[in-house]
Design a protein around this motif. Structure first.
Motif, PDB file in Angstrom:
ATOM      1  N   THR A  74     -97.137  61.948-110.987  1.00  0.00           N
ATOM      2  CA  THR A  74     -96.480  63.022-110.244  1.00  0.00           C
ATOM      3  C   THR A  74     -97.229  64.353-110.302  1.00  0.00           C
ATOM      4  N   SER A  75     -98.015  64.583-111.355  1.00  0.00           N
ATOM      5  CA  SER A  75     -98.779  65.833-111.467  1.00  0.00           C
ATOM      6  C   SER A  75    -100.248  65.529-111.182  1.00  0.00           C
ATOM      7  N   TYR A  76    -100.677  65.773-109.965  1.00  0.00           N
ATOM      8  CA  TYR A  76    -102.028  65.429-109.549  1.00  0.00           C
ATOM      9  C   TYR A  76    -102.437  66.360-108.417  1.00  0.00           C
ATOM     10  N   GLN A  77    -103.681  66.292-108.041  1.00  0.00           N
ATOM     11  CA  GLN A  77    -104.194  67.075-106.921  1.00  0.00           C
ATOM     12  C   GLN A  77    -104.452  66.158-105.746  1.00  0.00           C
ATOM     13  N   SER A  78    -103.806  66.448-104.627  1.00  0.00           N
ATOM     14  CA  SER A  78    -103.957  65.614-103.429  1.00  0.00           C
ATOM     15  C   SER A  78    -105.276  65.881-102.725  1.00  0.00           C
ATOM     16  N   GLY A  79    -105.690  64.897-101.927  1.00  0.00           N
ATOM     17  CA  GLY A  79    -106.805  65.100-101.021  1.00  0.00           C
ATOM     18  C   GLY A  79    -108.131  65.371-101.688  1.00  0.00           C
ATOM     19  N   ILE A  80    -108.497  64.568-102.674  1.00  0.00           N
ATOM     20  CA  ILE A  80    -109.763  64.764-103.381  1.00  0.00           C
ATOM     21  C   ILE A  80    -110.767  63.655-103.060  1.00  0.00           C
ATOM     22  N   VAL A  81    -110.331  62.410-103.123  1.00  0.00           N
ATOM     23  CA  VAL A  81    -111.243  61.267-102.949  1.00  0.00           C
ATOM     24  C   VAL A  81    -111.598  61.105-101.472  1.00  0.00           C
ATOM     25  N   PRO A  82    -112.877  61.123-101.115  1.00  0.00           N
ATOM     26  CA  PRO A  82    -113.268  60.943 -99.709  1.00  0.00           C
ATOM     27  C   PRO A  82    -113.028  59.508 -99.253  1.00  0.00           C
ATOM     28  N   ILE A  83    -112.905  59.339 -97.951  1.00  0.00           N
ATOM     29  CA  ILE A  83    -112.550  58.035 -97.410  1.00  0.00           C
ATOM     30  C   ILE A  83    -113.610  56.979 -97.711  1.00  0.00           C
ATOM     31  N   ASP A  84    -114.895  57.337 -97.713  1.00  0.00           N
ATOM     32  CA  ASP A  84    -115.902  56.312 -97.998  1.00  0.00           C
ATOM     33  C   ASP A  84    -115.769  55.786 -99.425  1.00  0.00           C
ATOM     34  N   GLN A  85    -115.388  56.661-100.356  1.00  0.00           N
ATOM     35  CA  GLN A  85    -115.154  56.212-101.738  1.00  0.00           C
ATOM     36  C   GLN A  85    -113.881  55.391-101.839  1.00  0.00           C
ATOM     37  N   MET A  86    -112.848  55.784-101.116  1.00  0.00           N
ATOM     38  CA  MET A  86    -111.594  55.017-101.116  1.00  0.00           C
ATOM     39  C   MET A  86    -111.831  53.591-100.630  1.00  0.00           C
ATOM     40  N   LEU A  87    -112.651  53.450 -99.617  1.00  0.00           N
ATOM     41  CA  LEU A  87    -112.884  52.133 -99.046  1.00  0.00           C
ATOM     42  C   LEU A  87    -113.609  51.201-100.011  1.00  0.00           C
ATOM     43  N   GLN A  88    -114.373  51.758-100.941  1.00  0.00           N
ATOM     44  CA  GLN A  88    -115.065  50.928-101.924  1.00  0.00           C
ATOM     45  C   GLN A  88    -114.090  50.179-102.832  1.00  0.00           C
ATOM     46  N   GLY A  89    -112.903  50.732-102.991  1.00  0.00           N
ATOM     47  CA  GLY A  89    -111.923  50.092-103.863  1.00  0.00           C
ATOM     48  C   GLY A  89    -110.949  49.188-103.158  1.00  0.00           C
ATOM     49  N   VAL A  90    -111.108  49.011-101.854  1.00  0.00           N
ATOM     50  CA  VAL A  90    -110.135  48.228-101.095  1.00  0.00           C
ATOM     51  C   VAL A  90    -110.460  46.747-101.092  1.00  0.00           C
ATOM     52  N   GLY A  91    -111.745  46.394-101.165  1.00  0.00           N
ATOM     53  CA  GLY A  91    -112.045  44.969-101.265  1.00  0.00           C
ATOM     54  C   GLY A  91    -112.406  44.318 -99.947  1.00  0.00           C
ATOM     55  N   PRO A  92    -111.823  43.141 -99.667  1.00  0.00           N
ATOM     56  CA  PRO A  92    -112.361  42.255 -98.629  1.00  0.00           C
ATOM     57  C   PRO A  92    -111.974  42.645 -97.199  1.00  0.00           C
ATOM     58  N   LEU A  93    -112.218  43.892 -96.813  1.00  0.00           N
ATOM     59  CA  LEU A  93    -111.921  44.288 -95.447  1.00  0.00           C
ATOM     60  C   LEU A  93    -112.890  43.677 -94.449  1.00  0.00           C
ATOM     61  N   GLU A  94    -114.067  43.291 -94.933  1.00  0.00           N
ATOM     62  CA  GLU A  94    -115.064  42.747 -94.021  1.00  0.00           C
ATOM     63  C   GLU A  94    -114.550  41.526 -93.270  1.00  0.00           C
ATOM     64  N   GLY A  95    -113.693  40.771 -93.900  1.00  0.00           N
ATOM     65  CA  GLY A  95    -113.145  39.593 -93.239  1.00  0.00           C
ATOM     66  C   GLY A  95    -112.042  39.904 -92.252  1.00  0.00           C
ATOM     67  N   ILE A  96    -111.586  41.140 -92.234  1.00  0.00           N
ATOM     68  CA  ILE A  96    -110.496  41.524 -91.337  1.00  0.00           C
ATOM     69  C   ILE A  96    -111.029  42.194 -90.078  1.00  0.00           C
ATOM     70  N   ALA A  97    -111.917  43.179 -90.262  1.00  0.00           N
ATOM     71  CA  ALA A  97    -112.425  43.938 -89.128  1.00  0.00           C
ATOM     72  C   ALA A  97    -113.686  44.684 -89.534  1.00  0.00           C
ATOM     73  N   ALA A  98    -114.445  45.097 -88.532  1.00  0.00           N
ATOM     74  CA  ALA A  98    -115.563  46.017 -88.760  1.00  0.00           C
ATOM     75  C   ALA A  98    -114.979  47.424 -88.857  1.00  0.00           C
TER      76      ALA A  98
END
Length: 328
Positions: A23-47
């Motif tokens: 609950t005590s954090y700073q929003s909007g810090i991690v950029p989207i390219d870094q976020m996507l690195q932690g998502v995993g197997p998106l390659e099989g879903i879409a480009a």
């Protein structure tokens, strides 16, 4: 299948000092390219391609960013090689951005808003799976033509009906009375109902050339309301007021007289309710015909504000605006 992710910040991109601090954090810090690195197997879903539109706490979302997003999304969806758009967003105002886009996006291609209730650094952060599911949904043929959607916690919601119902829990986004549109389970969206009100490609609203919106303010009804805030809002420039009344959009005799007075000055008055569920009926608690008020139907005050804001770009006639509230 080609999906574009537009990132705007929020808790899904948040960072806290401890993995157990949710609950005590700073929003909007991690950029989207870094976020996507932690998502995993998106390659099989879409480009996937992505763009960082903003990095804000969604309490700082504003009309300029809305217009930027609307124009960006419409431009992308006009491209033959873009099949859908996902927008990452903070949860505090996610439902408002989603409904705004639902009224101004001009395509049947899927648009999905997604966020998280736990920051990216938290144990069991919900952001990665939510984002994965949002891409699955945006890439799904079943999502086409259903308006702007909201995908969190394995649920699919309509942007018109969804609201944040809990300040901290992960299953906060619900349509308490009308229900989910469906679920996202094991890479598969399952729909059980569809929106019936006008939206996206069928909407009559266009913000391509809009510079700014008419000022519309929300007032919260309460015991012994004297109307001073309503008068102050109009003095400050409000062209429309949404009154979150009690019960069926009800108000005291004193408040009714104040709003009658403001309506005769050309201010459009919409009666909504502070109650979490139900229809605000025309000529129910208040005589709307006599007062030339507009009934909000099932729209929450914050969503009634968005529709009124767009309606005022076209007309100040309460009867024409009432028709829009029945249609959208």
């Amino acid at each position: 299948m080609n999906i574009v992710i537009l990132a705007t910040g929020g808790t899904i991109a948040g960072v806290s000092g401890s993995a157990v601090d949710t609950t005590s954090y700073q929003s909007g810090i991690v950029p989207i390219d870094q976020m996507l690195q932690g998502v995993g197997p998106l390659e099989g879903i879409a480009a996937i391609t992505s763009e960082q539109i903003a990095q804000v706490d969604s309490s700082d979302m504003n009309h300029d960013l809305w217009l930027l997003l609307a124009r960006k999304v419409n431009g992308l969806l006009r491209q033959a090689d873009v099949d859908g758009v996902v927008i990452t967003h903070g949860t505090d105002t996610l439902e408002e951005t989603a409904y705004f886009l639902n009224l101004v996006v001009k395509s049947e291609k899927p648009v999905v808003l997604v966020g998280a209730m736990r920051p990216a650094t938290a144990l069991s952060s919900d952001g990665p799976l939510n984002l994965y599911n949002a891409v699955v949904l945006a890439a799904s043929p079943e999502a086409r033509g259903k308006g702007v959607l909201v995908a969190l916690n394995n649920a699919i919601n309509s942007s018109r009906d969804v609201t944040k119902t809990n300040t901290v829990l992960q299953d906060t986004f619900k349509a308490p009375e009308l229900g989910y549109l469906g679920y996202l389970i094991d890479n598969q969206p399952s729909f059980y109902r569809a929106p019936t009100r006008r939206h996206t490609a069928a909407s009559g609203f266009d913000v391509a050339d809009v510079g700014e919106f008419p000022q519309v303010d929300i007032l919260y009804g309460h015991v012994d309301d004297n109307g001073n805030l309503a008068r102050a809002a109009v003095r400050d420039g409000a062209k429309g007021l949404v009154y979150a009344g009690v019960g069926n959009g009800n108000m005291s005799e004193k408040m009714e007289k104040v709003l009658q007075e403001l309506q005769t000055q050309g201010v459009v008055i919409v009666r909504s309710t502070r109650v979490s569920n139900g229809i605000v009926t025309r000529n129910g608690a208040i005589n709307d015909d006599a007062n030339r008020f507009v009934a909000a139907d099932t729209l929450s005050p914050q969503k009634a504000r968005i529709l009124l804001m767009l309606a005022l770009l076209e007309t100040c006639d309460p009867l024409k605006i009432q028709k829009m509230f029945w249609e959208y």
